[in-house]
Design a protein around this motif. Structure first.
Motif, short mmCIF file in Angstrom:
data_model
loop_
_atom_site.label_atom_id
_atom_site.label_comp_id
_atom_site.label_asym_id
_atom_site.label_seq_id
_atom_site.Cartn_x
_atom_site.Cartn_y
_atom_site.Cartn_z
N VAL A 87 13.86 -5.96 -0.93
CA VAL A 87 13.34 -4.83 -1.70
C VAL A 87 12.87 -5.32 -3.07
CG1 VAL A 87 13.96 -2.68 -2.89
CG2 VAL A 87 14.70 -3.06 -0.53
N LEU A 88 13.64 -6.20 -3.67
CA LEU A 88 13.29 -6.74 -4.98
C LEU A 88 11.95 -7.46 -4.93
CD1 LEU A 88 14.61 -6.90 -7.81
CD2 LEU A 88 15.45 -9.16 -7.18
N GLU A 89 11.71 -8.21 -3.86
CA GLU A 89 10.43 -8.92 -3.70
C GLU A 89 9.27 -7.93 -3.55
OE1 GLU A 89 8.06 -12.23 -3.68
OE2 GLU A 89 10.24 -12.25 -3.89
N VAL A 90 9.51 -6.86 -2.81
CA VAL A 90 8.47 -5.84 -2.61
C VAL A 90 8.12 -5.17 -3.94
CG1 VAL A 90 8.00 -3.58 -1.57
CG2 VAL A 90 9.06 -5.38 -0.20
N LEU A 91 9.12 -4.79 -4.70
CA LEU A 91 8.89 -4.13 -5.99
C LEU A 91 8.26 -5.08 -6.99
CD1 LEU A 91 12.19 -2.05 -6.25
CD2 LEU A 91 9.92 -1.26 -5.54
N LYS A 92 8.68 -6.33 -6.95
CA LYS A 92 8.08 -7.35 -7.81
C LYS A 92 6.59 -7.51 -7.50
CE LYS A 92 8.27 -12.37 -8.66
NZ LYS A 92 8.97 -13.63 -8.27
N GLY A 93 6.27 -7.55 -6.20
CA GLY A 93 4.87 -7.68 -5.80
C GLY A 93 4.03 -6.51 -6.24
N ALA A 94 4.59 -5.30 -6.12
CA ALA A 94 3.86 -4.09 -6.54
C ALA A 94 3.60 -4.12 -8.05
CB ALA A 94 4.64 -2.86 -6.15
N ALA A 95 4.60 -4.58 -8.81
CA ALA A 95 4.44 -4.66 -10.26
C ALA A 95 3.39 -5.70 -10.65
CB ALA A 95 5.78 -4.99 -10.90
N ARG A 99 2.18 0.90 -11.74
CA ARG A 99 3.24 1.41 -12.59
C ARG A 99 4.03 2.44 -11.79
NH1 ARG A 99 2.52 0.20 -17.91
NH2 ARG A 99 3.76 2.00 -18.59
N PHE A 100 5.32 2.23 -11.70
CA PHE A 100 6.17 3.12 -10.92
C PHE A 100 7.57 3.10 -11.51
CE2 PHE A 100 5.94 -1.10 -9.09
CZ PHE A 100 7.27 -1.47 -8.93
N HIS A 101 8.41 4.02 -11.05
CA HIS A 101 9.78 4.10 -11.56
C HIS A 101 10.75 4.00 -10.39
CE1 HIS A 101 12.85 5.03 -14.54
NE2 HIS A 101 13.43 5.80 -13.63
N VAL A 102 11.87 3.33 -10.62
CA VAL A 102 12.85 3.11 -9.56
C VAL A 102 14.21 3.68 -9.98
CG1 VAL A 102 13.97 1.43 -8.06
CG2 VAL A 102 11.67 0.96 -8.95
N TYR A 103 14.76 4.54 -9.13
CA TYR A 103 16.15 4.97 -9.29
C TYR A 103 17.02 4.04 -8.42
CZ TYR A 103 14.82 9.32 -11.62
OH TYR A 103 14.32 10.24 -12.51
N VAL A 104 18.07 3.50 -9.01
CA VAL A 104 18.94 2.56 -8.31
C VAL A 104 20.36 3.09 -8.31
CG1 VAL A 104 19.68 0.16 -8.11
CG2 VAL A 104 17.51 0.70 -9.25
N MET A 136 12.50 -7.83 -14.94
CA MET A 136 11.10 -7.97 -14.52
C MET A 136 10.20 -6.95 -15.21
SD MET A 136 11.56 -8.43 -10.41
CE MET A 136 12.48 -9.79 -9.70
N ASN A 137 10.77 -6.21 -16.17
CA ASN A 137 10.04 -5.16 -16.90
C ASN A 137 9.57 -4.04 -15.98
OD1 ASN A 137 10.22 -6.36 -19.52
ND2 ASN A 137 8.61 -7.81 -18.92
N ILE A 138 10.35 -3.78 -14.93
CA ILE A 138 10.08 -2.66 -14.03
C ILE A 138 10.92 -1.46 -14.49
CG2 ILE A 138 10.33 -1.79 -11.67
CD1 ILE A 138 9.79 -4.63 -10.68
N GLN A 166 0.81 -1.23 0.00
CA GLN A 166 0.00 0.00 0.00
C GLN A 166 0.84 1.27 0.00
OE1 GLN A 166 -1.97 0.77 3.86
NE2 GLN A 166 -0.87 -1.04 4.63
N PHE A 167 2.12 1.15 0.34
CA PHE A 167 2.97 2.33 0.43
C PHE A 167 3.63 2.68 -0.91
CE2 PHE A 167 2.43 1.01 4.74
CZ PHE A 167 2.44 2.18 5.49
#
Length: 322
Positions: free
Chosen positions: A153-161, A166-171, A190-192, A136-137
């Motif tokens: 973190v990867l699991e969290v972003l994978k779940g959100a996707a 749709r979101f963007h990640v700076y790494v 993962m096409n993120i 939800q965050f």
């Protein structure tokens, strides 16, 4: 230096696990890149228990502590290895005195192994629960900044996707080992949507992000965290820009340490074992691999125990060891 090169003179290291030594078995467990280091260590502990010839609980616990000492001397996340394995011992020996009063030790050992497998199962599912709690965050259209390579973190972003967001990640590149490049490549696979940035660009990019999301090598008793070097600087920058700084970490990373500053971090947690050995303990000219982020810079921690404020960590740690 590989994990199989050290301490072969130790008697516990010569214990055979399906034809392998303890360190060889541990290295085999780590071949699964999705597996947490502490989970691989716990799997090794269970295998040692199954091969144990101990005749008392004290003898068994000594064997397991010997295993911890060996695994701590490998180059890896020593913080979570130690905390995860100690919590494992605490969990399986809970109420063991009652068992020992009524059962032969070999039967008691089988029950301890069963408890160990139960603990392993719970810890293996921790990331999925964290991903569900933190979903939800990460809102649709969010811009996230992350640092280094964190499986959680990867699991969290994978779940959100997978939820269709749709979101963007700076790494960050995350020097000196450039682990952030691996994180970036995994996100793209993962096409993120993701952008790789220099570590030095954090201050520049901070005004463009909605939140910072990082993992942790260890969660301290006071709610602060140990994580890849550079995390503290990012947290300071996030605070000055009024951006939320979130940490995701499994409960087996909760550590009974209470550092007040960077100098309070034990040397064996800040430097790889090979670095300490090569320099005969003199690390004055070496680059630390982690830093300490104090609790006042952390907004929330997402764990398999729930969403916690930093001040709530000490209470949860007490519950874990009661």
């Amino acid at each position: 230096m590989s994990t199989t090169e050290e301490f072969t003179s130790s008697s516990i290291d010569q214990t055979r696990i399906g034809g392998q030594t303890v360190l060889e078995y541990y290295a085999e467990c780590q071949r699964d890149e999705t597996k947490a280091v502490a989970v691989a260590a716990i799997e090794t502990m269970i295998q040692v228990m199954e091969k144990s010839e101990a005749e008392t609980l004290q003898g068994l616990v000594k064997e397991m502590n010997d295993v911890i000492d060996i695994l701590k001397r490998t180059d890896g996340n020593v913080t979570s290895i130690e905390s995860g394995c100690k919590l494992f011992i605490r969990f399986i020996t809970l109420e063991s005195s009652v068992l020992l009063e009524n059962l032969p030790f070999n039967q008691c050992l089988n029950m301890l192994i069963a408890r160990g497998n139960k603990f392993l199962g719970e810890m293996s599912r921790a990331r999925l629960k964290i991903a569900q709690l933190s979903a939800q965050f990460i809102e649709n259209g969010a811009v996230v900044l992350t640092h280094s390579l964190s499986k959680c973190v990867l699991e969290v972003l994978k779940g959100a996707a997978l939820d269709g967001k749709r979101f963007h990640v700076y790494v960050t590149q995350s020097g000196p080992d450039n682990s952030g490049i691996k994180m970036f490549n995994k996100l793209r696979a993962m096409n993120i949507s993701a952008t790789q940035i220099l570590d030095a660009a954090v201050g520049y990019i901070m005004e463009s992000v909605d939140l910072v999301l990082v993992g942790a090598e260890g969660v301290m008793e006071n709610g602060g965290v140990l994580n890849k070097i550079g995390t503290y600087g990012i947290a300071v920058c996030a605070r000055s820009s009024n951006k939320p700084f979130y940490v995701v970490a499994e409960s087996f990373k909760f550590v009974r340490l209470y550092p007040l500053n960077q100098r309070d971090i034990p040397c064996n947690l800040k430097y790889n074992s090979s670095v300490i050995k090569e320099n005969c303990g003199d690390t004055r000219f070496e680059h630390p691999k982690i830093d300490y982020t104090p609790p006042d810079l952390i907004t929330l921690l997402f764990t398999n125990l729930g969403v916690l404020t930093p001040s709530a960590v000490s209470d949860e740690l007490i519950k874990l060891y009661l």
